[in-house]
Design a protein around this motif. Structure first.
Motif, short mmCIF file in Angstrom:
data_model
loop_
_atom_site.label_atom_id
_atom_site.label_comp_id
_atom_site.label_asym_id
_atom_site.label_seq_id
_atom_site.Cartn_x
_atom_site.Cartn_y
_atom_site.Cartn_z
N PRO A 54 -21.26 -41.29 19.63
CA PRO A 54 -21.49 -39.99 19.15
C PRO A 54 -20.26 -39.14 18.48
CG PRO A 54 -22.67 -40.08 21.01
CD PRO A 54 -21.76 -41.27 20.97
N ARG A 55 -19.05 -39.36 19.21
CA ARG A 55 -17.72 -38.79 18.91
C ARG A 55 -17.46 -39.54 17.47
NH1 ARG A 55 -13.23 -36.29 20.53
NH2 ARG A 55 -11.26 -36.92 19.61
N VAL A 56 -17.60 -40.95 17.54
CA VAL A 56 -17.00 -41.50 16.16
C VAL A 56 -17.84 -41.02 15.10
CG1 VAL A 56 -17.26 -44.00 15.20
CG2 VAL A 56 -16.41 -43.47 17.32
N ALA A 57 -19.35 -40.86 15.43
CA ALA A 57 -20.32 -40.53 14.32
C ALA A 57 -19.75 -39.13 13.92
CB ALA A 57 -21.66 -40.56 14.85
N THR A 58 -19.30 -38.32 14.88
CA THR A 58 -19.12 -36.85 14.36
C THR A 58 -17.89 -36.83 13.54
OG1 THR A 58 -19.95 -36.30 16.22
CG2 THR A 58 -18.48 -34.54 15.15
N ILE A 59 -16.85 -37.63 13.71
CA ILE A 59 -15.57 -37.53 12.97
C ILE A 59 -15.97 -38.27 11.59
CG2 ILE A 59 -13.37 -38.62 12.84
CD1 ILE A 59 -12.94 -38.26 15.87
N VAL A 60 -16.59 -39.25 11.61
CA VAL A 60 -16.90 -40.04 10.37
C VAL A 60 -17.61 -38.95 9.36
CG1 VAL A 60 -18.23 -41.74 8.94
CG2 VAL A 60 -16.85 -42.28 11.06
N THR A 61 -18.61 -38.26 9.93
CA THR A 61 -19.36 -37.23 9.32
C THR A 61 -18.74 -36.10 8.80
OG1 THR A 61 -21.55 -38.02 10.50
CG2 THR A 61 -21.36 -35.86 9.47
N PHE A 62 -17.73 -35.63 9.71
CA PHE A 62 -16.95 -34.46 9.22
C PHE A 62 -16.17 -35.06 7.93
CE2 PHE A 62 -12.84 -32.54 9.54
CZ PHE A 62 -13.04 -31.06 9.91
N ASN A 63 -15.51 -36.12 8.25
CA ASN A 63 -14.68 -36.62 7.25
C ASN A 63 -15.30 -36.82 5.64
OD1 ASN A 63 -13.43 -39.06 5.48
ND2 ASN A 63 -11.46 -38.48 6.72
N VAL A 64 -16.46 -37.45 5.85
CA VAL A 64 -17.31 -37.93 4.51
C VAL A 64 -17.88 -36.62 3.91
CG1 VAL A 64 -19.38 -38.73 3.82
CG2 VAL A 64 -18.03 -40.12 5.35
N ALA A 65 -18.40 -35.73 4.71
CA ALA A 65 -18.82 -34.46 4.26
C ALA A 65 -17.61 -33.64 3.44
CB ALA A 65 -19.52 -33.57 5.22
N LEU A 66 -16.55 -33.48 4.30
CA LEU A 66 -15.55 -32.66 3.35
C LEU A 66 -14.90 -33.41 2.43
CD1 LEU A 66 -14.11 -30.90 6.47
CD2 LEU A 66 -15.59 -30.18 4.97
N SER A 67 -14.80 -34.72 2.15
CA SER A 67 -14.31 -35.47 1.31
C SER A 67 -15.27 -35.33 -0.09
CB SER A 67 -14.42 -37.15 1.25
OG SER A 67 -13.31 -37.18 2.45
N PHE A 68 -16.70 -35.11 0.12
CA PHE A 68 -17.76 -34.82 -0.78
C PHE A 68 -17.39 -33.33 -1.34
CE2 PHE A 68 -21.78 -33.12 -2.58
CZ PHE A 68 -21.92 -34.11 -3.41
N LEU A 69 -17.12 -32.43 -0.45
CA LEU A 69 -16.93 -31.28 -0.99
C LEU A 69 -15.62 -31.13 -1.84
CD1 LEU A 69 -17.20 -28.08 -0.61
CD2 LEU A 69 -15.67 -28.19 1.34
#
Length: 464
Positions: A146-161
């Motif tokens: 879950p921690r890995v998924a949270t960090i990856v999601t955070f990174n991908v979402a803000l990269s798209f932003l």
């Protein structure tokens, strides 16, 4: 027509160079004043989160004095230098462009290496920090998948932003800034009748000056990060100085007022003031509801910090590619959003990889490399005053050459102090990154000489 790797003297004397505001004409996608203020705010601070160790290391008195005085010693000189040079040369790449124009492309390459590595390491802390704060509410995020998924999601979402454009990123920063600062404004208002001024005079029994100064330095640097995207600013000659003045004021008050409120309203010993104690202090002052609000604000702040850092680093790569210091691929822009998508992806991947490591020595090396870059930046500021007194400066620091030297002297002494107290591991890591920067520069020269790479266009000279 493609040009050589760094600006010539004639480039800055063109008609449009004397009116850098013309860069913003007719482009609705340029950054306006308000979004730019909050982008600078998040490149530097993101709110008072992280200021607590200043109280822990020396006590309320020194923490308050530090955040009152240090902006004048460090933040304002750096912001003034940034305002003058960004408006004189309002192209993407910022400090890389300044060093290149003052001392040549090797200096530009070294500046780019030092600042990029420092910024990337700084940015890598924010996805992990966001996961840490979320774990207080959702314990499952504390570790494992879950921690890995949270960090990856955070990174991908803000990269798209960031991919969608600086205008979107800027206005998102406005909302995040208001959301992260509002609980502290409320806490300060509620704390007023509970403040006992004598509490501000207490000091820590055992002082950790290294932690104290590192806290001040870490929370009040990176004012020059906005320069890497100066080419995206609407009317930079007017907008950048106003934005920097506003951001310095908001950031300084954003640290000082909550510290005054919390240290004056509650009687907590300095040793309790670890990272995150502001939330506990808010709970003591107003109740758990404000504590939770500040913890939510910390997540919003992490989002804003990472997004602004990613933007700055990506446009730095774009600027270096335009100067011919990196392959042209880093200057390629997305067809719809006009953003440097390869630079965004590369920076996002680097920071994501770093997010999973514990790198105390590397973080210390980042401070060291940042200090090297700032010394070179101050030197470029002084040298351009000597070398190019005729350079059009829409904003000019209102001082003569001796005054300019004095402006840079105190912060430079502090930078030397920060570098002197570093350990041998920091020196070794910093030397490795510096050697890598030199290596990249000569590799680019070799490849271009052999025709392996297309020569990079430098930042477009105004009017060309």
């Amino acid at each position: 027509m493609a040009r050589e790797t760094h600006l010539g003297d004639a480039d800055v004397s063109s008609s449009k160079a004397k009116d850098p505001d013309a860069y913003g004409d007719g482009d609705g996608n340029k950054l306006s004043l308000v979004p730019l203020i909050f982008l600078i705010f998040f490149e530097v601070a993101g709110g008072p989160y992280g200021a607590e160790p200043a109280v822990q290391s020396a006590g309320p008195l020194y923490a308050l004095l530090g955040f009152l005085i240090f902006p004048f010693v460090w933040a304002i000189p750096e912001a003034l230098v940034t305002a003058e040079l960004s408006t004189a040369m309002p192209g993407n790449g910022g400090f890389v462009l300044w060093a290149d124009h003052a001392f040549g492309p090797l200096s530009g390459s070294l500046m780019g290496t030092w600042k990029y590595v420092s910024g990337a390491i700084n940015g890598a802390a924010f996805p992990a920090l966001c996961a840490d704060y979320l774990a207080r509410v959702v314990p499952a995020v504390a570790g494992g998948g879950p921690r890995v998924a949270t960090i990856v999601t955070f990174n991908v979402a803000l990269s798209f932003l960031n991919y969608t454009g600086l205008t979107v990123v800027g206005w998102t920063a406005v909302g995040l800034g208001l959301g992260s600062l509002s609980p502290f404004l409320l806490m300060s208002g509620i704390a007023l009748p509970k403040i006992r001024p004598h509490r501000w005079g207490s000091v820590a029994a055992e002082k950790d000056w290294k932690l104290f100064f590192n806290t001040l330095f870490w929370n009040l640097n990176y004012w020059d990060s906005v320069s890497t995207m100066a080419g995206e600013v609407d009317r930079p000659g007017k907008t950048l100085p106003k934005a920097l003045v506003s951001a310095v004021s908001i950031t300084s008050l954003g640290y000082l007022l909550p510290l005054m409120a919390a240290t004056g309203a509650i009687n907590a010993p300095p040793e309790n003031w670890g990272n995150g104690f502001f939330a506990d202090a808010a709970g003591m002052i107003a109740g758990k509801w404000l504590k939770y609000w500040i913890e939510v604000g910390a997540v919003l702040s992490s989002i804003g910090l990472y997004s602004a850092t990613l933007s700055s680093a990506a446009f730095q790569l774009l600027g270096m590619a335009e100067l011919g210091l990196l392959p042209r691929a880093f200057a390629v822009r997305a067809p719809v959003f006009n953003t440097p998508w390869i630079s965004i992806v590369a920076t996002s991947a680097i920071t994501l990889g770093m997010s999973f490591f514990s790198f105390n020595n590397i973080v210390a090396a980042a401070n060291f490399l940042y200090s090297l870059g700032m010394l070179l930046e101050f030197a470029a500021f002084i040298w351009l005053r000597i070398k190019r007194p005729d350079l059009s400066r829409p904003y000019r620091v209102p001082t003569s050459l001796p005054g300019a030297v004095a402006l840079c002297l105190v912060p430079s002494a502090f930078l030397v102090f920060v570098m002197a107290i570093a350990g041998w591991k920091v020196y070794a890591i910093s030397a490795t990154f510096t050697a890598a920067g030199v290596g990249v520069y000569y590799l680019m020269r070799f490849c271009k000489a052999r025709g392996c790479l297309r020569r990079g266009d430098s930042v477009p000279a105004p009017g060309q």
